[in-house]
Design an enzyme around this catalytic site. Structure first.
Site, PDB file in Angstrom:
ATOM      1  N   TRP A 180       2.265   1.595  -5.881  1.00 19.71           N
ATOM      2  CA  TRP A 180       2.888   2.632  -5.057  1.00 19.71           C
ATOM      3  C   TRP A 180       3.757   1.999  -3.965  1.00 19.71           C
ATOM      4  O   TRP A 180       4.720   2.595  -3.489  1.00 19.71           O
ATOM      5  CB  TRP A 180       1.791   3.496  -4.410  1.00 19.71           C
ATOM      6  CG  TRP A 180       2.259   4.664  -3.600  1.00 19.71           C
ATOM      7  CD1 TRP A 180       3.482   5.275  -3.667  1.00 19.71           C
ATOM      8  CD2 TRP A 180       1.508   5.370  -2.606  1.00 19.71           C
ATOM      9  NE1 TRP A 180       3.528   6.331  -2.777  1.00 19.71           N
ATOM     10  CE2 TRP A 180       2.334   6.407  -2.107  1.00 19.71           C
ATOM     11  CE3 TRP A 180       0.213   5.243  -2.097  1.00 19.71           C
ATOM     12  CZ2 TRP A 180       1.906   7.298  -1.122  1.00 19.71           C
ATOM     13  CZ3 TRP A 180      -0.216   6.130  -1.122  1.00 19.71           C
ATOM     14  CH2 TRP A 180       0.629   7.143  -0.642  1.00 19.71           C
TER      15      TRP A 180
ATOM     16  N   ASP B  17      -1.275  -0.315 -11.877  1.00 21.13           N
ATOM     17  CA  ASP B  17      -1.273   1.144 -11.741  1.00 21.13           C
ATOM     18  C   ASP B  17      -0.002   1.610 -11.036  1.00 21.13           C
ATOM     19  O   ASP B  17       0.255   1.245  -9.897  1.00 21.13           O
ATOM     20  CB  ASP B  17      -2.492   1.590 -10.915  1.00 21.13           C
ATOM     21  CG  ASP B  17      -2.515   3.101 -10.705  1.00 21.13           C
ATOM     22  OD1 ASP B  17      -2.911   3.817 -11.649  1.00 21.13           O
ATOM     23  OD2 ASP B  17      -2.112   3.578  -9.621  1.00 21.13           O
TER      24      ASP B  17
ATOM     25  N   TYR C 279       6.119   7.544  -7.757  1.00 21.19           N
ATOM     26  CA  TYR C 279       6.265   6.460  -6.782  1.00 21.19           C
ATOM     27  C   TYR C 279       7.730   6.023  -6.725  1.00 21.19           C
ATOM     28  O   TYR C 279       8.266   5.394  -7.638  1.00 21.19           O
ATOM     29  CB  TYR C 279       5.371   5.255  -7.139  1.00 21.19           C
ATOM     30  CG  TYR C 279       3.880   5.549  -7.101  1.00 21.19           C
ATOM     31  CD1 TYR C 279       3.376   6.700  -6.487  1.00 21.19           C
ATOM     32  CD2 TYR C 279       2.969   4.669  -7.675  1.00 21.19           C
ATOM     33  CE1 TYR C 279       2.014   6.963  -6.460  1.00 21.19           C
ATOM     34  CE2 TYR C 279       1.595   4.924  -7.643  1.00 21.19           C
ATOM     35  CZ  TYR C 279       1.135   6.079  -7.033  1.00 21.19           C
ATOM     36  OH  TYR C 279      -0.216   6.338  -7.007  1.00 21.19           O
TER      37      TYR C 279
ATOM     38  N   GLN D 229      -9.602   8.629 -11.589  1.00 27.12           N
ATOM     39  CA  GLN D 229      -9.041   7.863 -10.470  1.00 27.12           C
ATOM     40  C   GLN D 229      -9.202   8.711  -9.214  1.00 27.12           C
ATOM     41  O   GLN D 229      -8.917   9.912  -9.206  1.00 27.12           O
ATOM     42  CB  GLN D 229      -7.562   7.528 -10.723  1.00 27.12           C
ATOM     43  CG  GLN D 229      -6.996   6.732  -9.567  1.00 27.12           C
ATOM     44  CD  GLN D 229      -5.608   6.128  -9.742  1.00 27.12           C
ATOM     45  OE1 GLN D 229      -4.880   5.994  -8.781  1.00 27.12           O
ATOM     46  NE2 GLN D 229      -5.242   5.739 -10.955  1.00 27.12           N
TER      47      GLN D 229
ATOM     48  N   LEU E 294      -8.522  -0.302   0.234  1.00 23.64           N
ATOM     49  CA  LEU E 294      -8.537  -0.968   1.546  1.00 23.64           C
ATOM     50  C   LEU E 294      -8.273   0.050   2.656  1.00 23.64           C
ATOM     51  O   LEU E 294      -7.978  -0.331   3.795  1.00 23.64           O
ATOM     52  CB  LEU E 294      -7.475  -2.081   1.581  1.00 23.64           C
ATOM     53  CG  LEU E 294      -7.663  -3.192   0.534  1.00 23.64           C
ATOM     54  CD1 LEU E 294      -6.453  -4.124   0.512  1.00 23.64           C
ATOM     55  CD2 LEU E 294      -8.939  -3.977   0.807  1.00 23.64           C
TER      56      LEU E 294
ATOM     57  N   LYS F 237      -6.263  -4.840  11.142  1.00 23.43           N
ATOM     58  CA  LYS F 237      -5.023  -5.596  11.384  1.00 23.43           C
ATOM     59  C   LYS F 237      -4.223  -5.027  12.546  1.00 23.43           C
ATOM     60  O   LYS F 237      -3.437  -5.711  13.165  1.00 23.43           O
ATOM     61  CB  LYS F 237      -4.122  -5.519  10.143  1.00 23.43           C
ATOM     62  CG  LYS F 237      -4.664  -6.242   8.953  1.00 23.43           C
ATOM     63  CD  LYS F 237      -3.961  -5.804   7.675  1.00 23.43           C
ATOM     64  CE  LYS F 237      -2.476  -6.106   7.664  1.00 23.43           C
ATOM     65  NZ  LYS F 237      -1.853  -5.772   6.372  1.00 23.43           N
TER      66      LYS F 237
ATOM     67  N   ARG G 200       1.545   5.677   6.456  1.00 19.52           N
ATOM     68  CA  ARG G 200       0.359   5.683   7.316  1.00 19.52           C
ATOM     69  C   ARG G 200       0.547   6.468   8.609  1.00 19.52           C
ATOM     70  O   ARG G 200      -0.432   6.761   9.289  1.00 19.52           O
ATOM     71  CB  ARG G 200      -0.049   4.235   7.627  1.00 19.52           C
ATOM     72  CG  ARG G 200      -0.519   3.533   6.377  1.00 19.52           C
ATOM     73  CD  ARG G 200      -0.828   2.098   6.623  1.00 19.52           C
ATOM     74  NE  ARG G 200       0.358   1.284   6.672  1.00 19.52           N
ATOM     75  CZ  ARG G 200       0.359  -0.021   6.439  1.00 19.52           C
ATOM     76  NH1 ARG G 200      -0.757  -0.632   6.145  1.00 19.52           N
ATOM     77  NH2 ARG G 200       1.468  -0.719   6.496  1.00 19.52           N
TER      78      ARG G 200
END
Ligand SMILES: NC(=O)c1ccc[n+]([C@@H]2O[C@H](COP(=O)([O-])OP(=O)(O)OC[C@H]3O[C@@H](n4cnc5c(N)ncnc54)[C@H](OP(=O)(O)O)[C@@H]3O)[C@@H](O)[C@H]2O)c1
Length: 316
Positions: free
Chosen positions: A21, A51, A56, A172, A203, A211, A224
């Site tokens: 993605w 994947d 995407y 999935q 993650l 991070k 995000r």
């Protein structure tokens, strides 16, 4: 690299896959050469499961994957390509049209795993209409196996009941140490039915790696920026979990990403995390999540820490 079998297919896949993605405007990686170097590093690290999805980058990710595999001289049977058809393309004829376009972008004559990306919610596409179209494409040799992404178990049952000669091999869903809802129904279902469960955002889009500080997280410009985990209502708790993951990682001489992925594969044999990567070093790092295991005590420590999280998705 460790390998496992994809569902009941007998197909050998790496215990960690590569999510593609990232090759999209949404994630901000639109440079083909970087994408190619990530794919090259994945293959070099023993990862053979990639994947991607039609949506995407509106085909960009599939194009990059197909082009890179060609240019890298990868033989067709050396890689397992998983892609997805969006929930909007599920009218009977559209399934064929969309798969034809996918095959073209990927530069292949068959797709290993075609997953329905999400259940149709904007149109009344009857479940058996698109499942039968997909089964026909299996009969015609254009798809090898069928998977369902972001489907609840009731709808998985309904979808399976439409198939005559093949079965759903893969589910999935989102699954990471901060978001463990998949353990309620979907992982038990996959275990009972011999399916593989591809864990997306394994993650937590980097959130559980600690991070980014709270301030930095609020400035992230990509997908995000709207993610609930990075929201100030949730992120401080996520950072506490990240600190625990880091502590365990240091003890093992591993990275936080390796520990977070190792935890997931220890939860269930069916789970195959598919982390995305922005740089080749990240793929290499993620491939190092296997070949060793956390002790039961450390696995439990993170289990407890993550159970303490109270994530809310009501962020506005
Ligand atoms: N079926 C679905 O509905 C669905 C939904 C979402 C995703 N997916 C699939 O799942 C894949 C993975 O999910 P995702 O992309 O949402 O999130 P993810 O894999 O949890 O996080 C990927 C991000 O984490 C950072 N990262 C990766 N490896 C790292 C490492 N070793 N060390 C430090 N940072 C690292 C990178 O971002 P930075 O470097 O920028 O921090 C990377 O872009 C996708 O590529 C896609 O194939 C499917």
């Amino acid at each position: 690299m460790e390998y496992t079998t994809l569902g009941t297919t007998g197909v050998k896949v790496s215990r960690i896959g590569l999510g593609a993605w990232q090759f999209s405007q949404t994630w901000g990686l639109t440079d083909y050469e970087t994408a190619k170097s990530i794919i090259a590093k994945a293959l070099e690290s023993g990862i053979n499961l990639i994947d991607t999805a039609m949506v995407y980058g509106r085909g960009m990710s599939e194009e990059f994957v197909g082009r890179a595999l060609k240019e890298l001289g990868v033989k067709r049977d050396e890689v397992v390509i998983a892609t997805k058809i969006p929930g909007d393309f599920l009218a009977y004829d559209d399934v064929f049209k969309a798969v034809d376009r996918s095959l073209k972008r990927l530069q292949v004559d068959y797709i290993d795993l075609m997953q329905v990306h999400w259940p149709p919610c904007w149109h009344n596409h009857p479940t058996c209409e698109y499942m039968k179209a997909l089964e026909r494409l299996v009969n015609l040799g254009r798809i090898n196996y069928i998977g369902l992404s972001d489907f609840p178990v009731e709808l998985v049952d309904a979808a399976r009941s439409c198939l005559s000669r093949v079965d759903v091999e893969v589910l999935q869903v989102r699954y990471n140490l901060a978001e463990r809802q998949a353990e309620k129904e979907l992982i038990p279902y996959a275990e009972e039915n011999g399916m593989s469960l591809l864990a997306w955002s394994p993650l937590a889009k980097g959130a559980i790696l600690g991070k980014y500080s709270l301030e930095e997280a609020q400035k992230l410009q990509d997908v995000r920026s709207g993610d609930p985990l990075y929201h100030p209502d949730n992120y401080p708790q996520v950072l506490q979990l990240a600190a625990k993951i880091k502590e365990v990682a240091e003890k093992y001489g591993k990275t936080p990403a390796q520990v977070a992925l190792n935890w997931l594969i220890m939860y269930s044999d069916t789970v195959i995390p598919i982390p995305g990567a922005k740089r080749p070093e990240q793929v290499e790092d993620n491939a190092g999540a296997v070949g060793w295991r956390l002790s039961y005590e450390d696995w439990r420590l993170l289990d407890e820490a993550s159970r303490g999280l109270r994530i809310t998705y009501v962020t506005w």
